[in-house]
Design a protein around this motif. Structure first.
Motif, mmCIF file in Angstrom:
data_model
loop_
_atom_site.group_PDB
_atom_site.id
_atom_site.type_symbol
_atom_site.label_atom_id
_atom_site.label_comp_id
_atom_site.label_asym_id
_atom_site.label_seq_id
_atom_site.Cartn_x
_atom_site.Cartn_y
_atom_site.Cartn_z
ATOM 1 N N TYR A 75 0.858 -1.175 0.000
ATOM 2 C CA TYR A 75 0.000 0.000 0.000
ATOM 3 C C TYR A 75 0.898 1.231 0.000
ATOM 4 N N CYS A 76 0.460 2.255 -0.726
ATOM 5 C CA CYS A 76 1.241 3.477 -0.902
ATOM 6 C C CYS A 76 0.323 4.683 -0.725
ATOM 7 N N TYR A 77 0.932 5.827 -0.515
ATOM 8 C CA TYR A 77 0.162 7.057 -0.358
ATOM 9 C C TYR A 77 0.848 8.168 -1.152
ATOM 10 N N ASN A 78 0.063 8.906 -1.940
ATOM 11 C CA ASN A 78 0.574 10.064 -2.665
ATOM 12 C C ASN A 78 -0.018 11.298 -2.002
ATOM 13 N N LYS A 79 0.814 12.034 -1.296
ATOM 14 C CA LYS A 79 0.300 13.188 -0.546
ATOM 15 C C LYS A 79 -0.116 14.342 -1.461
ATOM 16 N N ASP A 80 0.462 14.416 -2.668
ATOM 17 C CA ASP A 80 0.107 15.502 -3.586
ATOM 18 C C ASP A 80 -1.368 15.446 -3.994
ATOM 19 N N ILE A 81 -1.887 14.236 -4.143
ATOM 20 C CA ILE A 81 -3.295 14.094 -4.544
ATOM 21 C C ILE A 81 -4.118 13.411 -3.443
ATOM 22 N N ASP A 82 -3.540 13.244 -2.260
ATOM 23 C CA ASP A 82 -4.222 12.667 -1.096
ATOM 24 C C ASP A 82 -4.900 11.353 -1.464
ATOM 25 N N THR A 83 -4.109 10.407 -1.983
ATOM 26 C CA THR A 83 -4.666 9.138 -2.453
ATOM 27 C C THR A 83 -3.869 7.954 -1.917
ATOM 28 N N LEU A 84 -4.583 7.061 -1.250
ATOM 29 C CA LEU A 84 -4.020 5.772 -0.867
ATOM 30 C C LEU A 84 -4.261 4.820 -2.030
ATOM 31 N N TYR A 85 -3.278 4.045 -2.396
ATOM 32 C CA TYR A 85 -3.424 3.090 -3.485
ATOM 33 C C TYR A 85 -2.571 1.871 -3.204
ATOM 34 N N ILE A 86 -2.818 0.835 -3.970
ATOM 35 C CA ILE A 86 -2.099 -0.426 -3.796
ATOM 36 C C ILE A 86 -1.324 -0.722 -5.075
ATOM 37 N N VAL A 87 -0.110 -1.210 -4.943
ATOM 38 C CA VAL A 87 0.645 -1.705 -6.097
ATOM 39 C C VAL A 87 0.827 -3.205 -5.912
ATOM 40 N N ALA A 88 0.719 -3.954 -7.020
ATOM 41 C CA ALA A 88 0.840 -5.412 -6.944
ATOM 42 C C ALA A 88 1.133 -5.972 -8.326
ATOM 43 N N ARG A 89 1.624 -7.189 -8.330
ATOM 44 C CA ARG A 89 1.874 -7.922 -9.574
ATOM 45 C C ARG A 89 0.868 -9.074 -9.666
ATOM 46 N N PRO A 90 0.206 -9.238 -10.834
ATOM 47 C CA PRO A 90 -0.707 -10.382 -10.991
ATOM 48 C C PRO A 90 0.017 -11.723 -10.878
ATOM 49 N N ASN A 91 1.263 -11.772 -11.351
ATOM 50 C CA ASN A 91 2.124 -12.937 -11.138
ATOM 51 C C ASN A 91 3.561 -12.446 -11.099
ATOM 52 N N LYS A 92 4.473 -13.331 -10.821
ATOM 53 C CA LYS A 92 5.871 -12.931 -10.615
ATOM 54 C C LYS A 92 6.511 -12.285 -11.834
ATOM 55 N N ILE A 117 -1.074 -0.609 -10.676
ATOM 56 C CA ILE A 117 -1.582 0.336 -9.688
ATOM 57 C C ILE A 117 -3.079 0.094 -9.514
ATOM 58 N N TYR A 118 -3.523 -0.023 -8.265
ATOM 59 C CA TYR A 118 -4.937 -0.218 -7.938
ATOM 60 C C TYR A 118 -5.372 0.903 -7.003
ATOM 61 N N VAL A 119 -6.367 1.671 -7.447
ATOM 62 C CA VAL A 119 -6.871 2.784 -6.650
ATOM 63 C C VAL A 119 -8.277 2.427 -6.162
ATOM 64 N N PRO A 120 -8.489 2.391 -4.838
ATOM 65 C CA PRO A 120 -9.832 2.108 -4.334
ATOM 66 C C PRO A 120 -10.746 3.311 -4.535
ATOM 67 N N VAL A 121 -11.955 3.048 -5.049
ATOM 68 C CA VAL A 121 -12.921 4.110 -5.303
ATOM 69 C C VAL A 121 -14.280 3.636 -4.787
ATOM 70 N N PRO A 122 -14.930 4.419 -3.921
ATOM 71 C CA PRO A 122 -16.275 4.015 -3.493
ATOM 72 C C PRO A 122 -17.243 4.115 -4.669
ATOM 73 N N CYS A 123 -18.210 3.211 -4.746
ATOM 74 C CA CYS A 123 -19.166 3.215 -5.870
ATOM 75 C C CYS A 123 -19.969 4.504 -5.932
ATOM 76 N N SER A 124 -20.084 5.198 -4.821
ATOM 77 C CA SER A 124 -20.857 6.437 -4.796
ATOM 78 C C SER A 124 -20.060 7.631 -5.322
ATOM 79 N N PHE A 125 -18.773 7.439 -5.627
ATOM 80 C CA PHE A 125 -17.908 8.526 -6.070
ATOM 81 C C PHE A 125 -18.302 8.994 -7.464
ATOM 82 N N ASP A 126 -18.321 10.309 -7.668
ATOM 83 C CA ASP A 126 -18.652 10.895 -8.968
ATOM 84 C C ASP A 126 -17.375 10.954 -9.803
#
Length: 169
Positions: free
Chosen positions: A43-60, A66-75
């Motif tokens: 998990y990572c945080y970019n303070k410039d845009i105030d965003t927590l996000y996850i980085v991961a590899r689907p396989n080795k 980059i995976y950014v969590p977004v609530p379904c209610s977000f416009d």
């Protein structure tokens, strides 16, 4: 301290103070680790845009995604997506951002947004694809129309008279 509390505390230590963002990022992190079985998940945080996000590899062997969590209610807007791509994408990750829409019951739906648009297919390729689709549609409609006859013939041993055959160009 349990695992959830430890991870959320680590996310706060990165600089995020928004509890909703922390909760969404935590659930996305657990989803990627436990259900998707991703590699090198962080998990990572970019303070410039105030965003927590996850980085991961689907396989080795794959590159970091980059995976950014977004609530379904977000416009969601194109400017928001552009801001994410400008601030999060690197040479190592490539031009794509995965938006992980998280529902209230924490169901996760992931969509990949790529920075560049694909070039249009040539008119010749488009015409060929349209012809193939038209043929496929015609064949399917003929099969549906003649379904009962085909099944009856199959059950009767499949004898075909030469008079019943037609060649269609």
């Amino acid at each position: 301290m349990d695992v959830e509390a430890k991870i959320k505390e680590d996310m706060r230590a990165l600089g995020c103070t928004n509890e909703e963002k922390i909760s969404l990022a935590y659930h996305l992190y657990i989803y990627l680790v436990d259900e998707r079985l991703m590699y090198d998940t962080e998990y990572c945080y970019n303070k410039d845009i105030d965003t927590l996000y996850i980085v991961a590899r689907p396989n080795k062997l794959h590159k970091i995604n980059i995976y950014v969590p977004v609530p379904c209610s977000f416009d969601l807007s194109f400017s928001y997506i552009g801001m994410l791509q400008e601030n999060l994408c690197t040479v190592e990750t490539g031009p794509a951002v995965n938006l992980a829409f998280i529902e209230e019951d924490f169901t996760v739906n992931i969509y990949t947004i790529t920075k560049r648009l694909e070039s249009r297919q040539s008119e010749e390729n488009t015409a060929q694809l349209r012809m193939k689709e038209d043929k496929r549609t015609f064949i399917n409609s003929e099969l549906k129309k003649n379904r009962d006859n085909i099944l009856r013939d199959a059950l009767d041993g499949g004898v075909v008279d030469d008079d019943d055959c037609q060649i269609i160009d």
